[in-house]
Scaffold this active site. Sequence first.
Site, PDB file in Angstrom:
ATOM      1  N   ASP A  98     -30.899 -38.396 -12.860  1.00 19.15           N
ATOM      2  CA  ASP A  98     -29.284 -37.704 -12.807  1.00 19.15           C
ATOM      3  C   ASP A  98     -29.474 -37.230 -11.500  1.00 19.15           C
ATOM      4  OD1 ASP A  98     -27.225 -36.934 -13.568  1.00 19.15           O
ATOM      5  OD2 ASP A  98     -28.048 -36.747 -15.697  1.00 19.15           O
ATOM      6  N   ASP A 199     -23.488 -38.058 -11.554  1.00 20.55           N
ATOM      7  CA  ASP A 199     -22.572 -36.896 -12.360  1.00 20.55           C
ATOM      8  C   ASP A 199     -21.458 -36.917 -11.420  1.00 20.55           C
ATOM      9  OD1 ASP A 199     -22.956 -34.734 -14.322  1.00 20.55           O
ATOM     10  OD2 ASP A 199     -22.211 -33.428 -12.479  1.00 20.55           O
ATOM     11  N   GLU A 255     -20.906 -41.677 -13.304  1.00 21.81           N
ATOM     12  CA  GLU A 255     -19.858 -40.828 -14.356  1.00 21.81           C
ATOM     13  C   GLU A 255     -18.637 -40.745 -13.771  1.00 21.81           C
ATOM     14  OE1 GLU A 255     -20.058 -37.092 -17.373  1.00 21.81           O
ATOM     15  OE2 GLU A 255     -20.152 -36.773 -15.114  1.00 21.81           O
ATOM     16  N   HIS A 329     -24.986 -36.296 -23.852  1.00 21.79           N
ATOM     17  CA  HIS A 329     -25.524 -34.993 -24.150  1.00 21.79           C
ATOM     18  C   HIS A 329     -24.014 -34.049 -24.101  1.00 21.79           C
ATOM     19  CE1 HIS A 329     -25.148 -35.670 -19.866  1.00 21.79           C
ATOM     20  NE2 HIS A 329     -24.611 -34.494 -19.878  1.00 21.79           N
ATOM     21  N   ASP A 330     -22.917 -34.755 -23.805  1.00 26.19           N
ATOM     22  CA  ASP A 330     -21.658 -34.297 -23.675  1.00 26.19           C
ATOM     23  C   ASP A 330     -20.675 -34.587 -24.917  1.00 26.19           C
ATOM     24  OD1 ASP A 330     -22.246 -32.895 -21.327  1.00 26.19           O
ATOM     25  OD2 ASP A 330     -21.320 -34.567 -20.247  1.00 26.19           O
TER      26      ASP A 330
HETATM   27  C1  NOJ Z   1     -20.833 -34.120 -16.583  1.00 26.96           C
HETATM   28  C2  NOJ Z   1     -22.312 -33.859 -17.228  1.00 26.96           C
HETATM   29  O1  NOJ Z   1     -22.545 -34.854 -18.312  1.00 26.96           O
HETATM   30  C3  NOJ Z   1     -22.168 -32.411 -17.813  1.00 26.96           C
HETATM   31  O2  NOJ Z   1     -22.937 -32.038 -18.765  1.00 26.96           O
HETATM   32  C4  NOJ Z   1     -21.708 -31.426 -16.786  1.00 26.96           C
HETATM   33  O3  NOJ Z   1     -21.478 -30.149 -17.329  1.00 26.96           O
HETATM   34  C5  NOJ Z   1     -20.876 -31.685 -15.711  1.00 26.96           C
HETATM   35  N1  NOJ Z   1     -20.807 -32.870 -15.488  1.00 26.96           N
HETATM   36  C6  NOJ Z   1     -20.900 -31.016 -14.667  1.00 26.96           C
HETATM   37  O4  NOJ Z   1     -22.177 -31.172 -14.082  1.00 26.96           O
END
Ligand code: NOJ
Length: 558
Positions: A98, A199, A255, A329-330
């Site tokens: 990451d 990210d 992302e 994970h989100d």
């Molecule tokens: C996206 C990540 O997937 C998330 O878990 C994170 O809180 C935010 N970006 C900030 O880094």
Amino acid sequence: MSKQWWKESVVYQIYPRSFNDSNGDGIGDIQGIISKLDYLTELGIDVVWLSPVYQSPNDDNGYDISDYEAIMSDFGTMADWDQLLEEMHTRGLKLVMDLVVNHSSDEHDWFIESRKSKENAYRDYYIWRPGQDGKPPTDWIASFGGSAWQYDEETDEYFLHMFSKKQPDLNWENEKVRKDVYEMMRFWLDKGVDGFRMDVINMISKKEILPTYEEFQAGYAKAEPYQFNLPGVHDYLREMNEEVLSKYDIMTVGECPKVTPSEAKKYTAEHRQELDMVFQFEHMGLDKYKGKSKWELKTLELRDLKENLSKWQKELENDGWNSLYWCNHDQPRIVSRFGDDGKYHRQSATMLATLLHMMKGTPYIYQGEEIGMTNCHFDSIDDYRDIETLNYYQEMVGEHGKTPNDIMPSIYAKSRDNARTPMQWNSSAEAGFTTGTPWIKVNPNYKKINVENALADENSIFHYYKKLIELRRQHEVMVYGSYTLLAEDHPAVFAYERELNGEKLLVLCNFYGEKTTFELNDCTPYEVLISNYPTELPNDAMVTLSPYEALVYKTTSH
Ligand code: NOJ
């Protein structure tokens, strides 16, 4: 369209905190991952995307990095990480790290220096602006709630943080920042990593919407509303590609919240030399009201999902490349979200897997998805750990006078902690995740839903995922074939066709818990490639599908 190893791969995401704890401190770690590599080999995946393992004060579970070239002590040491990479490579697995460089932690040395004085050599590593009559420089709102600006007494100015106030945004306009980031990327690439998941990479440019420091000082401070995907992002990515990415045989996935297909094409079209693929979010927003926050729940309409996923399939068909995902994970667990985690747990989890893995793009599996892990329902907010969830609860209950009963249904449906409960390995205490007390509670359904049970049962969700992965290796049409949506108006079946050099697949997915029928129009199935029910070839043109049935036929056209 060129052939690439990352187009033919299946990626498995590990959220290290919740994967496997080797030393009993309740937190997953690198040695824990190493001891489960044979499990990943058994599943058959090609690449692991490892969520951040860098040094971090854990305000946002590692997405707030205080040293990009050190390993978080909770997870182990650099020697453990070196061992992980070596053991993965020995098994033919690739490792994608990451890369979190929209922001760092406020405990990173760069920020510690930056906040010391306006003259500090690192001042411009971050985005500082004077306040406006005692108010923040702009009215931008941070992703985790509240103003995106934090006042700092030391120098009487505000710094920008699009996430928590412990995650100050780096200033990509500063060439020195970019050079340092590229150097850090080379550090990992030279160690042998196989790529990066970047990210919120489409947030790194703000120059187009944020007045300069001088403009603020002169009293001109009309910022535009916050926007993603600004032109500068492409400039920075092209530079990053030229200086770093193009020099290695790696994969990259950016992302990109709020990205549209036309923007995604700009990021991923081969000739533009930016990224290999992006994570888009449109399909993850179909169960909320447009323009509202994710907490405003709406039932998914199958029609919207068909339209949306098909749009992405078509628009990136010849230019660019899709990533395919239901979970990370989100995001909440997909079987609880779009399937049925009760009566049709196995059927709906495998149907959703089929729907995704048969599409064109690189599929991602999030830890536990392959055994059908579900959302968690903790009675008390005290059992939740995620900063976004806790901030939302505090805002609603603490500031807006809502009751916990008003709020908890949204948290049950959408909290990021749904994805973060420990991996369920077996039916022993704490699901075999730890011998200690886990940092977040285990989902109480672990006695039934766990890896040990899944491995032992030939009909399990795990074995179905394994088969999908195997099929991808055997059938190029799954990777490179064209995509055509069928029966757009069918109220229950998501149907599509894939085709490559005359090889055709017909994918039928019954999205609901009732039987339905599907009429075959101009094709004849001659083999069942995979199905989540015992099945045979149909006798006539009308196929009956059981609740949540998924069926993939090889077909010939009339
Ligand atoms: C996206 C990540 O997937 C998330 O878990 C994170 O809180 C935010 N970006 C900030 O880094």
